[in-house]
Design a protein around this motif. Sequence first.
Motif: not given
Length: 148
Positions: A8-10, A46-49, A57-58, A78-82
């Motif tokens: 999960n991103g920003p 599951l590995d959740f971050r 993220l990279v 991947l939910n990379a958000g913005a």
Amino acid sequence: MKTVLVLNGPNLNLLGTREPLVYGSQSLEDVKALCQSACESHGFALDFRQSNHEGELVDWIHEAGKAQAAGKLAGVVLNAGAYTHTSVALHDAIKGTGIVLIELHISNVHAREAFRHHSFISPVAKAVMAGFGVKGYSMAIAGLAEFS
Ligand code: DQA
């Protein structure tokens, strides 16, 4: 047992209080619990971050590439958000590692502002999901089970 890595991103740490009309009222901890239960149903670990930092993220995508090469990874959600709409670095990392990755958005980005219509992730994703709310996370994990 193979692992599903959910990234999960920003701003996704703000789930539950952030624009609830768009993203719903469930918190990121609730989403983690949903993912845990979906992984258990499909025989995955599951590995959740979550990170607000593009470089982190990279780094995690590079880590996923090594895990996939070692046969330990079922895939990445991947939910990379913005960063979806801005990050050439995430695009290059996904392409460079060759990981099996599902791009996920809680909201239907195509029904929102024009700047959300372009994704740098979609061309290097195995599949793209948007608009199912947080339930999309369990659906994406079920999708990875279909692929593996
Ligand atoms: C999002 C959509 C993005 O446009 C936005 O920047 C987010 C969340 C979603 O899950 O709907 O942070 O990825």
